[in-house]
Design an enzyme around this catalytic site. Structure first.
Site, mmCIF file in Angstrom:
data_model
loop_
_atom_site.group_PDB
_atom_site.id
_atom_site.type_symbol
_atom_site.label_atom_id
_atom_site.label_comp_id
_atom_site.label_asym_id
_atom_site.label_seq_id
_atom_site.Cartn_x
_atom_site.Cartn_y
_atom_site.Cartn_z
ATOM 1 N N PRO A 66 19.202 -51.782 40.400
ATOM 2 C CA PRO A 66 20.493 -52.710 40.432
ATOM 3 C C PRO A 66 21.598 -52.298 39.549
ATOM 4 O O PRO A 66 21.352 -51.240 38.734
ATOM 5 C CB PRO A 66 19.352 -53.947 39.521
ATOM 6 C CG PRO A 66 17.984 -53.800 39.648
ATOM 7 C CD PRO A 66 17.966 -52.121 39.926
ATOM 8 N N ASP A 290 -1.104 6.805 31.086
ATOM 9 C CA ASP A 290 -1.546 7.364 30.189
ATOM 10 C C ASP A 290 -2.677 6.208 29.433
ATOM 11 O O ASP A 290 -2.793 5.216 29.586
ATOM 12 C CB ASP A 290 -0.722 7.809 28.919
ATOM 13 C CG ASP A 290 0.019 9.121 29.193
ATOM 14 O OD1 ASP A 290 -0.429 9.915 30.230
ATOM 15 O OD2 ASP A 290 0.936 9.709 28.595
ATOM 16 N N LYS A 312 -4.794 11.647 28.588
ATOM 17 C CA LYS A 312 -5.023 12.967 27.713
ATOM 18 C C LYS A 312 -5.221 12.437 26.465
ATOM 19 O O LYS A 312 -4.099 12.136 25.844
ATOM 20 C CB LYS A 312 -4.102 14.158 28.129
ATOM 21 C CG LYS A 312 -3.862 14.454 29.505
ATOM 22 C CD LYS A 312 -2.890 15.730 29.550
ATOM 23 C CE LYS A 312 -1.385 15.513 29.162
ATOM 24 N NZ LYS A 312 -0.892 14.627 29.819
ATOM 25 N N GLY A 344 5.079 5.639 24.337
ATOM 26 C CA GLY A 344 6.359 5.967 23.480
ATOM 27 C C GLY A 344 7.301 6.204 24.397
ATOM 28 O O GLY A 344 7.826 5.822 25.312
ATOM 29 N N ASP A 345 7.958 7.401 23.995
ATOM 30 C CA ASP A 345 9.103 7.721 24.691
ATOM 31 C C ASP A 345 9.030 9.236 25.578
ATOM 32 O O ASP A 345 8.143 9.959 25.076
ATOM 33 C CB ASP A 345 10.354 8.230 23.593
ATOM 34 C CG ASP A 345 11.618 8.555 24.518
ATOM 35 O OD1 ASP A 345 12.110 7.883 25.502
ATOM 36 O OD2 ASP A 345 11.802 9.782 24.204
ATOM 37 N N THR A 373 10.355 5.034 20.747
ATOM 38 C CA THR A 373 9.273 6.208 20.407
ATOM 39 C C THR A 373 8.439 5.670 19.177
ATOM 40 O O THR A 373 8.834 4.687 18.750
ATOM 41 C CB THR A 373 9.848 7.401 20.075
ATOM 42 O OG1 THR A 373 8.884 8.396 19.661
ATOM 43 C CG2 THR A 373 10.791 7.325 18.576
ATOM 44 N N ALA A 374 7.149 6.174 18.981
ATOM 45 C CA ALA A 374 6.414 5.408 17.823
ATOM 46 C C ALA A 374 7.084 5.597 16.560
ATOM 47 O O ALA A 374 6.614 4.826 15.609
ATOM 48 C CB ALA A 374 5.005 6.248 17.819
ATOM 49 N N MET A 427 0.237 12.845 16.813
ATOM 50 C CA MET A 427 -1.077 13.367 17.004
ATOM 51 C C MET A 427 -1.562 14.254 15.647
ATOM 52 O O MET A 427 -2.078 15.250 15.910
ATOM 53 C CB MET A 427 -0.722 14.207 18.158
ATOM 54 C CG MET A 427 -0.267 13.526 19.401
ATOM 55 S SD MET A 427 0.296 14.499 20.603
ATOM 56 C CE MET A 427 1.537 15.379 19.990
#
Length: 514
Positions: A66, A290, A312, A344-345, A373-374, A427
Site C-alpha cells: 500500500p 616443502d 628436506k 619462509g622466503d 622470512t622466519a 636451522m
C-alpha cells in the site's frame, strides 16, 4: 673431537591430494534474473535494498505494498527506477495493494523468486507456504525458517560479483569480510572482466583447451589486477597474444609454454602469504612443496593442481635436491605451470640458487615471489625491532649448521660476537649448545639476551627467552623435533627479563587470543 657427517636417506617425492571439501552451510550459487519476474512484498527500507539489488540484476520487480506503507527510501527508489508501465528488465513496478494468494496463481511469466518483508510471523508463514505451493523459491526477510535462500553481502565488480554469506550467524562479520575484499579488488577489475567477456569467443576459436588457453588467461589476469581501467591498446595487445600462442609450435604434449615460479610461503600462517603468492598458487598446474609448508597455505592453491611433497629436513628421510630440480624441469618442459613452494622466503637459506641455476641452464622461464622470512615472524612474535637503534646496528642471518652437519666454519664468528648486532640462526636447533659456546668463546657475554621459537606463526607456536648461557636448555624445552629459529642480541632484552620474572608467555597464540 671429530664429527661423523649425517647423510639423510633418500626420499622419493610424495604426491599429496587436496583435502576433500569441508561441510557447507549453504550452496553458493549465482542466479540469473535478467528479464525474469520477481515478486516483492513490503515497502520498508530493507525491502528497498533488496528491490534495488534485484533490479540491478536485471529482474522485472513486481512490488506489492500500500502506498501509505512505503518508506522514504522505497519512495525515492521508485522515483528513480520505478515505472507504472509493463516493467522492463531492471525496473520496478509498484502495485498499491498488499500481496495476496492470487499472485501465486499460474501465469505466463512464471515467478523466479518471491520476497516478503514483514514483522508478522503469521504473515511470513502464510507467504512462505503460498510460494512453496507454487514452487517459487522464497525469502522472508530476517526469518530464516521461512527462507529457501538468503541475501548476503556483495562486492560488485560486475561482471565479477563476489557474494558473502555467514548463513545468518553474524551479518556484521559478513560486512567486515566484504570490506576486506573490497580493498583487494581494484574498481578497475570490472572493466578488465568486461574485456575478458569480449575476448572469450576469440580464445575459444583460436586456442586449444588446456595449456594454450591457460597460458593466455594467466597473462591476461596479471594485467587485470592493475589499478587502471583497460584501454583500446590492451584489447589489441590481447588479440596479438592470442594469435602468438595459437601460432606457437606444438609437440606431442602440447605447446611449450611451461614456467616455474619459486614462491615464498612465509613462516606458516596462511594470512601472511602475499597476494602475488596466492595468485601463483591459483594458477599452478603442479606444486612442489616443502615439509614446512602449512596446510592452510596449501588450501589456497587451485584444487586441480598436482601436489607433491618434496620436503628436506635435517636428520630425516629427505628428497635429494637433484630430484627436485629434475621434477621442475620435467613438468615445465611438458608445458606445465610449476610452483616451487618454500617455507619462509625463497632467497633465505632455501637453496633457490641451485634451482635457479638448473632452470636457467635448461632454458626454462623462472621467476621469484618473495615471502616473509622466519626472522620477521620471530620479531613479530616477540614484539621487537630487530634493528632497534639503541641496541643493534647490524642484522645478520646465519645458517646454524654446515653441509657436514657441524657448525659452519666459513662465517665470521668474531663479527657475530659483537654486542651491537642482532643475529638470527636458521636451522640451528641441534647446534644450539655449540652456537652459544662458540659465541662466548669469541667474547660475547653469557648474559646476552636470546630468543627461541618453534613453528612460528602457527597454532602450536612455542617460544622462550633467556640468556645465551641457557640457550641449549631453552631449545630442548621448546622442542628439537620442530623447526626452530634462534635470535641473539640485546633487542631481546625485555623478553629475557620477562622470562626471568616469569611473565613471558611461551605460547604466542595464547597471548594473541587475549
Amino acid at each position: 673431537m671429530s664429527l661423523t657427517p649425517i647423510v639423510p636417506p633418500r626420499k622419493d617425492p610424495t604426491p599429496a591430494r587436496p583435502k576433500r571439501m569441508g561441510e557447507l552451510a549453504v550452496l553458493p550459487v549465482f542466479f540469473s534474473l535478467k528479464w525474469r519476474s520477481v515478486l516483492m512484498a513490503g515497502g520498508s527500507a530493507a525491502a528497498a535494498w533488496k528491490a534495488e539489488m534485484l533490479a540491478a540484476a536485471g529482474a522485472r520487480v513486481e512490488l506489492y505494498a500500500p502506498a501509505d506503507d512505503l518508506d522514504a527510501e522505497m519512495t525515492a527508489l521508485l522515483a528513480e527506477i520505478g515505472t507504472e508501465k509493463e516493467p522492463q528488465a531492471g525496473r520496478i513496478r509498484h502495485h498499491d495493494r498488499p500481496w495476496a494468494l492470487d499472485l501465486f496463481a499460474p501465469r505466463p511469466d512464471r515467478l523466479a523468486l518471491a520476497i516478503l518483508d514483514t514483522e508478522s510471523e503469521a504473515e511470513g508463514h502464510a507467504f512462505a507456504c503460498a510460494a512453496r505451493a507454487a514452487s517459487v523459491p522464497v525469502n522472508v526477510v530476517d526469518k530464516p525458517a521461512f527462507c529457501d535462500f538468503a541475501f548476503g553481502s556483495i562486492v560488485n565488480r560486475s561482471p565479477v560479483v563476489v557474494g558473502i554469506s555467514t548463513f545468518g550467524a553474524a551479518p556484521i562479520l559478513g560486512q567486515a569480510i566484504r570490506r576486506r575484499i573490497e580493498t583487494l579488488l581494484p574498481p578497475a577489475l570490472s572493466g578488465w572482466a568486461g574485456l575478458a567477456a569480449k575476448l572469450r569467443n576469440a580464445t575459444m576459436e583460436r586456442l586449444s583447451p588446456g595449456l594454450e588457453r591457460r597460458a593466455f588467461w594467466e597473462r591476461f589476469t596479471d594485467k587485470a589486477f592493475l589499478t587502471r581501467a583497460p584501454e583500446a591498446g590492451d584489447e589489441a595487445e590481447a588479440g596479438r597474444l592470442i594469435e602468438a600462442i595459437a601460432a606457437a609450435p606444438k609437440g606431442a604434449s602440447g605447446p611449450k609454454v611451461g614456467k616455474v615460479t619459486l614462491v615464498g610461503a612465509g613462516p606458516g600462517e596462511a594470512e601472511l602469504l602475499t597476494l602475488k603468492a596466492v595468485r601463483a598458487l591459483q594458477a599452478a598446474d603442479v606444486i612442489l612443496f616443502d615439509d614446512l609448508v602449512s596446510d592452510g597455505v596449501l588450501e589456497l592453491a587451485r584444487r586441480e593442481a598436482k601436489r607433491m611433497l618434496v620436503g628436506k629436513r635435517a636428520s630425516r628421510e629427505s628428497c635429494r635436491q637433484e630430484d627436485i630440480n629434475a621434477l621442475m624441469v620435467q613438468f615445465a618442459k611438458a608445458g606445465k605451470s610449476v610452483v616451487r613452494l618454500k617455507s619462509g622466503d625463497v632467497s633465505v637459506f632455501g637453496r633457490a640458487g641451485e634451482e635457479l641455476k638448473e632452470l636457467k641452464a635448461e632454458g626454462i622461464p623462472v621467476s621469484i615471489v618473495p615471502g616473509i622470512t622466519a626472522a620477521s615472524a620471530l620479531a613479530a612474535s616477540f614484539n621487537v625491532s630487530l634493528t632497534h637503534r639503541d641496541h643493534a646496528q647490524e642484522l645478520r642471518f646465519v645458517t646454524g649448521h654446515s653441509k657436514q652437519g657441524g657448525l659452519p666454519e666459513d662465517v665470521d664468528w668474531p663479527a657475530l660476537a659483537k654486542p651491537n648486532a642482532t643475529t638470527i640462526f636458521y636451522m640451528g636447533g641441534r647446534m644450539a649448545g655449540r652456537i652459544a659456546e662458540r659465541l662466548i668463546t669469541e667474547g660475547l657475554s653469557p648474559e646476552t639476551p636470546v630468543a627461541v621459537a618453534a613453528n612460528l606463526s602457527r597454532e602450536d607456536e612455542t617460544r622462550a627467552a633467556g640468556r645465551l648461557a641457557e640457550l641449549a636448555d631453552m631449545v630442548t624445552t621448546v622442542g628439537l623435533d620442530r623447526p626452530i629459529l634462534i635470535g641473539v642480541g640485546n633487542v631481546f632484552g625485555e623478553a629475557a627479563e620477562g622470562a626471568e620474572r616469569g611473565t613471558l608467555d611461551v605460547d604466542a597464540r595464547a597471548a594473541m587470543a587475549i
